[in-house]
Design an enzyme around this catalytic site. Sequence first.
Site, PDB file in Angstrom:
ATOM      1  N   GLU A 268     -60.011  28.311  19.777  1.00 61.18           N
ATOM      2  CA  GLU A 268     -60.547  27.502  18.681  1.00 61.18           C
ATOM      3  C   GLU A 268     -61.257  26.220  19.111  1.00 61.18           C
ATOM      4  OE1 GLU A 268     -57.740  27.401  15.404  1.00 61.18           O
ATOM      5  OE2 GLU A 268     -57.402  29.529  15.740  1.00 61.18           O
TER       6      GLU A 268
ATOM      7  N   GLU B 118     -61.769  -3.388  24.428  1.00 63.06           N
ATOM      8  CA  GLU B 118     -62.802  -2.348  24.293  1.00 63.06           C
ATOM      9  C   GLU B 118     -63.550  -2.469  22.964  1.00 63.06           C
ATOM     10  OE1 GLU B 118     -63.432  -1.049  26.909  1.00 63.06           O
ATOM     11  OE2 GLU B 118     -61.622  -0.572  28.042  1.00 63.06           O
TER      12      GLU B 118
ATOM     13  N   HIS C 122     -59.471   5.515  21.295  1.00 58.54           N
ATOM     14  CA  HIS C 122     -59.494   5.646  22.759  1.00 58.54           C
ATOM     15  C   HIS C 122     -58.064   5.788  23.266  1.00 58.54           C
ATOM     16  CE1 HIS C 122     -60.069   4.780  26.977  1.00 58.54           C
ATOM     17  NE2 HIS C 122     -59.401   3.641  26.887  1.00 58.54           N
TER      18      HIS C 122
END
Length: 270
Positions: free
Chosen positions: A169, A116, A139
Amino acid sequence: MKNILEAPFMVEMIRTTTNMYNHGWDERNGGNISLLLDETVVQEYLNTDAVIRTIPTGFKAPELEGKYFIVTGTGKYFKNVQYAPDVNLGVIRITDGGETAELLWGFTDGGKFTSEFPAHMMSHVARLKVDPANRVVMHCHPANLLAMTFVHSLDEREFTRTLWQMCTECIVVFPDGVNVLPWMLCGTNEIGEATAEKMKTARLVVWSLHGIYGAGKDLDETFGLIETAEKAAEIYMKIAHLPRVNTLTDEMMHQLEERFNVKGREGYLD
Ligand code: 13P
Ligand code: ZN
């Protein structure tokens, strides 16, 4: 020359990959990380003139010329990084306008950076333009975010709003929301370009039916970003099939914006 295995960036990479594995986000060789390093820091640990070998990248990224990264190897297991960092990680310098990576340390079994790499390097280029302090692209395959892409609309506003509604949050941690790519073939320049395009407007990019990308200024912060989104997705997967009695309203989220001095993505709140 100092011992690279004691470098703060190395210690952090080992801790983060181990932690991600322990969270179940990185089965087998799943997931990859790249961390941008300062040349002066690298020079404390390595002779930067000593290139072990060069590896073609298959893409151009002139913005990254001369930049250094520590990156996880393709086919390598996050589980094993702590036991053999020199096999599972590599320190590289980008040259030839992005077309070549010079290996300075690591990948000692002859390996190379993650498949990647295009998505990582192109995302670095995109995020550095938005935030010059960005250092990390991460990733992984967290189960609940992945599960959500099978049962939830992939519309970015809808996907983001659902996540924001799952924990008070969330809007504070990722006010830019979450961008979403349809399923695409991984490991290609095409998914790299599409990811980088999405990184222009958000630090989180979901790869439908695959996983997620996060970007941030350090490993801890980027881990926390994905951790927060994954927690929200976990709550969604616990409640999606149940009648909803209570919910976080847009009015509550506007109060959070004010209290925490953040602004939710334009047009995402009513
Ligand atoms: P690599 O082993 O090449 O890093 O690939 C893992 C992965 O998650 C692909 O998307
Ligand atoms: Zn993956």
